[in-house]
Design a protein around this motif. Structure first.
Motif, short mmCIF file in Angstrom:
data_model
loop_
_atom_site.label_atom_id
_atom_site.label_comp_id
_atom_site.label_asym_id
_atom_site.label_seq_id
_atom_site.Cartn_x
_atom_site.Cartn_y
_atom_site.Cartn_z
N LEU A 81 -1.56 9.25 3.75
CA LEU A 81 -1.98 8.79 5.07
C LEU A 81 -0.72 8.51 5.89
O LEU A 81 0.35 8.29 5.34
CB LEU A 81 -2.79 7.50 4.94
CG LEU A 81 -4.05 7.56 4.09
CD1 LEU A 81 -4.57 6.16 3.81
CD2 LEU A 81 -5.11 8.40 4.78
N ILE B 242 -5.13 4.35 -2.38
CA ILE B 242 -6.57 4.60 -2.33
C ILE B 242 -6.91 6.06 -2.66
O ILE B 242 -8.05 6.47 -2.57
CB ILE B 242 -7.21 4.19 -0.98
CG1 ILE B 242 -6.63 4.99 0.17
CG2 ILE B 242 -7.02 2.69 -0.74
CD1 ILE B 242 -7.50 4.92 1.43
N GLY B 243 -5.92 6.83 -3.08
CA GLY B 243 -6.21 8.20 -3.49
C GLY B 243 -4.94 9.03 -3.44
O GLY B 243 -3.96 8.65 -2.80
N TYR C 54 -3.46 11.38 -1.84
CA TYR C 54 -3.23 12.13 -0.61
C TYR C 54 -2.42 11.19 0.25
O TYR C 54 -2.35 9.99 -0.02
CB TYR C 54 -4.55 12.50 0.08
CG TYR C 54 -5.52 11.35 0.09
CD1 TYR C 54 -6.49 11.21 -0.90
CD2 TYR C 54 -5.42 10.36 1.07
CE1 TYR C 54 -7.34 10.12 -0.91
CE2 TYR C 54 -6.26 9.27 1.06
CZ TYR C 54 -7.22 9.15 0.06
OH TYR C 54 -8.04 8.05 0.05
N LEU D 134 0.86 -1.18 0.00
CA LEU D 134 0.00 0.00 0.00
C LEU D 134 0.89 1.23 0.00
O LEU D 134 1.63 1.47 0.95
CB LEU D 134 -0.89 0.01 1.26
CG LEU D 134 -2.12 -0.89 1.31
CD1 LEU D 134 -2.89 -0.86 0.01
CD2 LEU D 134 -1.78 -2.30 1.68
N THR D 135 0.84 1.98 -1.10
CA THR D 135 1.67 3.18 -1.21
C THR D 135 0.83 4.31 -1.83
O THR D 135 -0.01 4.05 -2.70
CB THR D 135 2.89 2.94 -2.13
OG1 THR D 135 2.43 2.57 -3.43
CG2 THR D 135 3.79 1.84 -1.59
N ILE E 248 -0.70 -0.48 -4.56
CA ILE E 248 -2.04 0.10 -4.66
C ILE E 248 -2.14 1.32 -3.75
O ILE E 248 -1.61 1.34 -2.65
CB ILE E 248 -3.11 -0.95 -4.29
CG1 ILE E 248 -3.15 -2.06 -5.35
CG2 ILE E 248 -4.48 -0.31 -4.14
CD1 ILE E 248 -4.14 -3.16 -5.05
CL1 6GU Z 1 -1.99 2.98 0.18
N1 6GU Z 1 -0.71 4.59 1.86
C1 6GU Z 1 -0.46 5.78 2.39
N2 6GU Z 1 0.48 5.90 3.34
N3 6GU Z 1 -1.08 6.89 2.02
C2 6GU Z 1 -2.00 6.75 1.08
C3 6GU Z 1 -2.33 5.54 0.48
C4 6GU Z 1 -1.64 4.46 0.89
N4 6GU Z 1 -3.30 5.73 -0.44
C5 6GU Z 1 -3.55 7.02 -0.39
N5 6GU Z 1 -2.78 7.65 0.52
#
Ligand code: 6GU
Length: 231
Positions: A141, A136-137, A139, A90-91, A134
């Motif tokens: 996290l 999720i947007g 931005y 997840l990146t 993958i």
């Molecule tokens: Cl998969 N990881 C992080 N750290 N931030 C994200 C993300 C994943 N998808 C969107 N922002």
């Protein structure tokens, strides 16, 4: 489906596992297990991350730590593991998750999700230990855990029986059944509220006309100006 999530915060997933559709999917035979990087680190004092070469802020999840956790879980060289099992990191910059990708993942029998923390992964994890990335947007996290839950949520609800109603996941927003368009609007009782009424066609009992009306609304919403969320 069998999903392994590699994380520094396995207990975050306890709450997630208790959610109805997730619990349903697990009761029907799917598995969601967490592997704690820290439990398998070869370094002392539970170290899992390190400062970046070349300087800069933040900490990077070490490649030897990720390798040790994968090796402990699969009893094999992680480079070989990714040949037989989809290992997704997840990146924030990864391939954007959408309904088609969720369906693609739901077709896998086994799936591994690697969560990064801090500044992310040592690049060699991405190059050599995973099959794809993958996001999720667009931005950032603080870590991949919430993204992993989003992936698991959308994937598990696609599995037969997870929603209770076989039809619910079929004809929903962005699905192939709606040609990738957003879903048509739904209404329920009361049929009239403060003068806001439900479209007559939905109360008509005329199924062909209802189907036609819904397809039209869905197509409308797919147009650039048709989305309720667009200005
Ligand atoms: Cl998969 N990881 C992080 N750290 N931030 C994200 C993300 C994943 N998808 C969107 N922002």
């Amino acid at each position: 489906m069998q999903i392994d999530v590699f994380t520094l915060f396995p207990h975050w997933f306890d709450w997630f596992r208790g959610q109805r559709h997730v619990a349903n999917a697990l009761a029907l035979g799917s598995e969601l297990e967490c592997v704690d990087y820290r439990a398998h680190t070869p370094l002392s004092a539970g170290q899992v991350d390190d400062t970046p070469f070349g300087g800069g802020a933040g900490m990077v999840l070490r490649v030897d730590v990720v390798e040790a956790a994968l090796r402990a879980r699969y009893d094999d060289d992680p480079v070989a593991v990714r040949e037989r099992r989809r290992v997704v990191a997840l990146t924030p910059g990864g391939r954007m998750l959408d309904d088609a990708l969720a369906s693609e993942l739901a077709a896998e029998e086994e799936l591994t999700l690697l969560c990064g923390r801090y500044e992310g992964f040592d690049e060699r994890v991405l190059e050599h230990l995973c099959s794809d990335q993958i996001s999720i947007g667009r931005y950032v996290l603080a870590g991949g855990e919430l993204a992993a839950m989003v992936v698991c949520d959308t994937v598990l609800r696609k599995l037969p029986g997870a929603l209770g109603h076989e039809e619910s996941a079929h004809e929903e927003s962005f699905s192939a059944a709606l040609d990738g368009a957003p879903e048509y609007p739904h209404y329920t009782r009361p049929a009239e509220w403060r003068g806001w009424s439900v479209p007559d066609v939905l109360l008509s009992g005329h199924h062909a006309r209802i189907r036609e009306w819904r397809a039209e609304r869905s197509r409308e919403r797919a147009e650039p100006s048709g989305g309720a969320s667009l200005p």
